[in-house]
Scaffold this motif. Structure first.
Motif, mmCIF file in Angstrom:
data_model
loop_
_atom_site.group_PDB
_atom_site.id
_atom_site.type_symbol
_atom_site.label_atom_id
_atom_site.label_comp_id
_atom_site.label_asym_id
_atom_site.label_seq_id
_atom_site.Cartn_x
_atom_site.Cartn_y
_atom_site.Cartn_z
ATOM 1 N N GLN A 139 27.065 -5.989 6.977
ATOM 2 C CA GLN A 139 25.955 -6.082 7.929
ATOM 3 C C GLN A 139 25.867 -7.492 8.511
ATOM 4 O O GLN A 139 25.948 -8.481 7.780
ATOM 5 C CB GLN A 139 24.632 -5.742 7.230
ATOM 6 C CG GLN A 139 24.611 -4.377 6.565
ATOM 7 C CD GLN A 139 24.809 -3.253 7.573
ATOM 8 O OE1 GLN A 139 24.171 -3.231 8.622
ATOM 9 N NE2 GLN A 139 25.689 -2.316 7.235
ATOM 10 N N VAL A 140 25.710 -7.583 9.821
ATOM 11 C CA VAL A 140 25.523 -8.890 10.455
ATOM 12 C C VAL A 140 24.083 -9.330 10.196
ATOM 13 O O VAL A 140 23.136 -8.589 10.460
ATOM 14 C CB VAL A 140 25.807 -8.831 11.965
ATOM 15 C CG1 VAL A 140 25.509 -10.180 12.615
ATOM 16 C CG2 VAL A 140 27.258 -8.422 12.206
ATOM 17 N N ARG A 141 23.944 -10.533 9.662
ATOM 18 C CA ARG A 141 22.631 -11.036 9.274
ATOM 19 C C ARG A 141 22.434 -12.467 9.768
ATOM 20 O O ARG A 141 23.389 -13.233 9.911
ATOM 21 C CB ARG A 141 22.490 -11.031 7.745
ATOM 22 C CG ARG A 141 22.462 -9.640 7.118
ATOM 23 C CD ARG A 141 21.132 -8.975 7.423
ATOM 24 N NE ARG A 141 20.945 -7.725 6.714
ATOM 25 C CZ ARG A 141 21.088 -6.521 7.262
ATOM 26 N NH1 ARG A 141 21.453 -6.424 8.551
ATOM 27 N NH2 ARG A 141 20.883 -5.426 6.563
ATOM 28 N N THR A 142 21.182 -12.835 10.011
ATOM 29 C CA THR A 142 20.852 -14.233 10.215
ATOM 30 C C THR A 142 20.734 -14.875 8.843
ATOM 31 O O THR A 142 20.178 -14.289 7.913
ATOM 32 C CB THR A 142 19.543 -14.397 10.999
ATOM 33 O OG1 THR A 142 19.196 -15.789 11.034
ATOM 34 C CG2 THR A 142 18.389 -13.623 10.387
ATOM 35 N N ALA A 143 21.296 -16.089 8.710
ATOM 36 C CA ALA A 143 21.301 -16.781 7.423
ATOM 37 C C ALA A 143 21.206 -18.279 7.633
ATOM 38 O O ALA A 143 21.491 -18.797 8.719
ATOM 39 C CB ALA A 143 22.567 -16.443 6.634
ATOM 40 N N LEU A 144 20.798 -18.971 6.595
ATOM 41 C CA LEU A 144 20.845 -20.423 6.568
ATOM 42 C C LEU A 144 22.114 -20.783 5.818
ATOM 43 O O LEU A 144 22.234 -20.499 4.632
ATOM 44 C CB LEU A 144 19.620 -20.990 5.858
ATOM 45 C CG LEU A 144 18.263 -20.489 6.365
ATOM 46 C CD1 LEU A 144 17.148 -21.089 5.543
ATOM 47 C CD2 LEU A 144 18.094 -20.819 7.833
ATOM 48 N N ALA A 162 22.483 -25.196 8.492
ATOM 49 C CA ALA A 162 22.137 -24.757 9.844
ATOM 50 C C ALA A 162 22.092 -23.236 9.868
ATOM 51 O O ALA A 162 22.722 -22.558 9.048
ATOM 52 C CB ALA A 162 23.162 -25.266 10.854
ATOM 53 N N ARG A 163 21.357 -22.720 10.817
ATOM 54 C CA ARG A 163 21.230 -21.264 10.955
ATOM 55 C C ARG A 163 22.486 -20.698 11.625
ATOM 56 O O ARG A 163 23.061 -21.299 12.531
ATOM 57 C CB ARG A 163 19.978 -20.955 11.767
ATOM 58 C CG ARG A 163 19.591 -19.498 11.812
ATOM 59 C CD ARG A 163 18.265 -19.293 12.537
ATOM 60 N NE ARG A 163 17.143 -19.268 11.613
ATOM 61 C CZ ARG A 163 16.132 -20.121 11.626
ATOM 62 N NH1 ARG A 163 16.112 -21.118 12.503
ATOM 63 N NH2 ARG A 163 15.150 -20.013 10.754
ATOM 64 N N ALA A 164 22.923 -19.509 11.183
ATOM 65 C CA ALA A 164 24.093 -18.861 11.779
ATOM 66 C C ALA A 164 24.047 -17.373 11.472
ATOM 67 O O ALA A 164 23.355 -16.926 10.553
ATOM 68 C CB ALA A 164 25.394 -19.457 11.242
ATOM 69 N N ARG A 165 24.791 -16.598 12.250
ATOM 70 C CA ARG A 165 24.962 -15.181 11.921
ATOM 71 C C ARG A 165 26.182 -15.044 11.012
ATOM 72 O O ARG A 165 27.204 -15.710 11.211
ATOM 73 C CB ARG A 165 25.098 -14.331 13.187
ATOM 74 C CG ARG A 165 26.320 -14.608 14.021
ATOM 75 C CD ARG A 165 26.378 -13.700 15.243
ATOM 76 N NE ARG A 165 25.379 -14.070 16.245
ATOM 77 C CZ ARG A 165 25.167 -13.376 17.378
ATOM 78 N NH1 ARG A 165 25.881 -12.292 17.619
ATOM 79 N NH2 ARG A 165 24.265 -13.786 18.235
ATOM 80 N N VAL A 166 26.052 -14.213 9.977
ATOM 81 C CA VAL A 166 27.122 -14.039 9.001
ATOM 82 C C VAL A 166 27.302 -12.548 8.715
ATOM 83 O O VAL A 166 26.438 -11.718 9.027
ATOM 84 C CB VAL A 166 26.811 -14.779 7.679
ATOM 85 C CG1 VAL A 166 26.595 -16.267 7.920
ATOM 86 C CG2 VAL A 166 25.594 -14.173 6.986
ATOM 87 N N ARG A 167 28.432 -12.224 8.093
ATOM 88 C CA ARG A 167 28.661 -10.847 7.629
ATOM 89 C C ARG A 167 29.427 -10.918 6.308
ATOM 90 O O ARG A 167 30.576 -11.375 6.279
ATOM 91 C CB ARG A 167 29.443 -10.028 8.650
ATOM 92 C CG ARG A 167 29.674 -8.578 8.182
ATOM 93 C CD ARG A 167 30.342 -7.708 9.236
ATOM 94 N NE ARG A 167 31.638 -8.230 9.622
ATOM 95 C CZ ARG A 167 31.965 -8.566 10.869
ATOM 96 N NH1 ARG A 167 31.072 -8.444 11.852
ATOM 97 N NH2 ARG A 167 33.169 -9.035 11.157
ATOM 98 N N SER A 168 28.781 -10.516 5.241
ATOM 99 C CA SER A 168 29.444 -10.484 3.942
ATOM 100 C C SER A 168 30.551 -9.440 3.959
ATOM 101 O O SER A 168 30.362 -8.330 4.451
ATOM 102 C CB SER A 168 28.436 -10.156 2.832
ATOM 103 O OG SER A 168 29.091 -9.906 1.611
ATOM 104 N N ARG A 169 31.704 -9.831 3.399
ATOM 105 C CA ARG A 169 32.834 -8.909 3.357
ATOM 106 C C ARG A 169 32.723 -7.884 2.232
ATOM 107 O O ARG A 169 33.216 -6.769 2.350
ATOM 108 C CB ARG A 169 34.146 -9.695 3.174
ATOM 109 C CG ARG A 169 34.531 -10.554 4.352
ATOM 110 C CD ARG A 169 34.906 -9.691 5.571
ATOM 111 N NE ARG A 169 35.548 -10.498 6.607
ATOM 112 C CZ ARG A 169 34.914 -11.175 7.542
ATOM 113 N NH1 ARG A 169 33.580 -11.173 7.566
ATOM 114 N NH2 ARG A 169 35.578 -11.875 8.446
#
Length: 475
Positions: A139-144, A162-169
């Motif tokens: 899932q694409v998520r907003t993260a710190l 910093a804030r970024a969009r991430v996706r756990s594999r």
């Protein structure tokens, strides 16, 4: 403070169910979220804006107990020259919680997630904590996203967030990761985690610090009226994973100290009387603790796969009592160190489960971006220590109550039996004493006179399953 964790795979055992309900009621443990909180959470989950910075190409993974859905952290580790680069993504609660709104008010009322053997009482509504804010795989998520640069010895040379969009594999569990590492089939991220974890543990030893990986306990029926406790020792990967969180907490503390504003997690140095009490606990459990060995070295010598040593690790949480929070804005705290970490430290890696982490995260985010710290942070900063103290008092009382219920259950039906015990403290106010039973490894009240540190035979005279209380008398 490390938690003593009890698990009940089949739910709360029948004999203590009423006591558990009474405990929850006495501590006003909430059962559900108000409708206004749920409605606001649904709206926030459906309207979140993703950051422009895109790190979805980074192979983040989460490592948690099986079945976990409230995922606060995802990590990525790689070699960088002679050292390492660690990216640590933390759930971005600030993107979902409106300061002064219904979710915020409820989070202040709860303070922390509460844990029982078969359930948890969450800090945030499930639509956020187990859904839109959780770093679920795929899932694409907003993260710190924290970025740490480490040298060859594991020393942090630079940290930023910093804030970024991430996706756990992938959503991994500890047993699976440990098996892959032991078999030599783990990928580079997990190999890097092991290397960094071991380096950070070595640095911890150098500082004279200690972190407790408290074994979890399970209560099982062994007969019609017989119950026993078993221990699940932590795996090495749990320590390595914890070191990434501790490293981030220390980096956050340093950022705030350098900026002159923030809130630290503090712990005074252990008092001699508390360490002496633990030495008597070790004596009661038949664990050798030479006088020349200090507390950190002793704890590191314990084998959590040994039930007596596991019980000792549980008892060692005593030295974490007295922990608190120190807020500051302009003038640094008089005592900024965390006694167990032997370094400044802050809570920032579990915002789904602790209120204060959201504030620390926002301060560090603003400082690293060169921006003003939002007004809502400064307005609440100096009230947070009291808010968290109240929340942790309830959490600790809840934990103590559960421990009492489980230990009463384990001893139920054994009234009249005699047990080998050691007197670990004297109750000056009420009279009597506290004893450490060798088997089962429980602490309990003793009526009558006793000499501190003496080895005695104690008779079990009363078990109150409703109150979670047991009482012994000296023979």
């Amino acid at each position: 403070m490390p938690r003593r964790q009890y698990r009940a795979p089949a739910g709360v055992p029948g004999p203590i169910r009423a006591g558990f309900v009474e405990l929850k009621e006495s501590l006003d443990v909430p059962d559900a979220f108000p409708d206004a909180v749920l409605a606001e959470a649904e709206q926030a989950a459906s309207a979140v804006e993703l950051p422009e910075r895109d790190l979805t190409d980074v192979a983040f993974v989460t490592i948690d107990p099986p079945g976990s859905t409230d995922l606060d952290q995802a990590l990525f580790v790689e070699r960088a020259g002679d050292g390492y680069r660690v990216l640590y993504a933390i759930a971005d609660l600030m993107s979902f919680v409106t300061p002064g709104g219904a979710i915020d008010a409820e989070a202040h009322a709860r303070g922390v997630t509460l844990y029982a053997p078969h359930e948890r009482t969450p800090l945030h509504p499930p639509v956020l904590a187990e859904g839109a804010a959780s770093l679920l795989a795929g899932q694409v998520r907003t993260a710190l996203v924290w970025e740490h640069t480490l040298d060859a010895a594991g020393v942090v040379t630079h940290s930023t967030v910093a804030r970024a969009r991430v996706r756990s594999r992938a959503q991994l569990d500890y047993a699976g990761v440990q098996a892959d590492l032991d078999a030599g089939t783990a990928d580079e991220v997990l190999v890097g985690l092991r290397e960094v974890g071991l380096l950070r543990l070595a640095l911890e030893v150098e500082r004279g610090a200690v972190s407790l990986n408290v074994p979890s306990q399970e209560v099982h029926a062994t007969g019609p009226r017989r119950w026993e406790l078993s221990y699940r020792a932590g795996l090495p990967v749990e320590d390595w994973n914890a070191q990434i969180s501790l490293m981030t907490g220390m980096a956050a503390a340093q950022i705030m100290l350098d900026a002159g504003v923030g809130i630290l997690r503090t712990l005074p140095p252990a008092e001699k009387a508390s360490v002496d009490r633990l030495r008597r606990v070790a004596k009661g459990l038949r664990i050798r603790w030479p006088g020349s060995v200090d507390y950190p070295e002793f704890v590191r010598s314990l084998d959590p796969t040994d039930p007596r040593h596991a019980a000792m690790l549980n008892a060692s949480t005593l030295l974490f009592r007295g922990a608190g929070y120190a807020a500051f804005d302009g003038e640094r705290p008089e005592q900024p160190l965390h006694g167990a970490m032997r370094a400044p430290y802050a809570h920032c890696t579990a915002p789904l489960r602790r209120l204060v982490d959201r504030y620390v995260s926002q301060i560090c985010l603003s400082v690293c971006a060169g921006e003003e710290i939002p007004g809502w942070v400064r307005e609440e900063l100096f009230s947070l220590p009291d808010v968290m103290a109240d929340a942790l008092r309830r959490a600790n009382a809840y934990e103590r109550g559960i421990v009492g219920l489980v230990e009463a259950l384990v001893l139920s039906g054994r009234e009249g039996e005699e047990f080998a015990a050691t007197v670990i403290s004297i109750d000056e106010r009420r009279g009597g004493a506290e004893i450490q039973i060798e088997e089962p490894a429980v602490q309990a009240r003793l009526t009558g006179e006793a000499e501190l540190g003496s080895e005695i035979t104690a008779e079990l005279v009363e078990v109150d399953l409703a109150a979670g209380r047991v009482e012994f008398r000296a023979r």
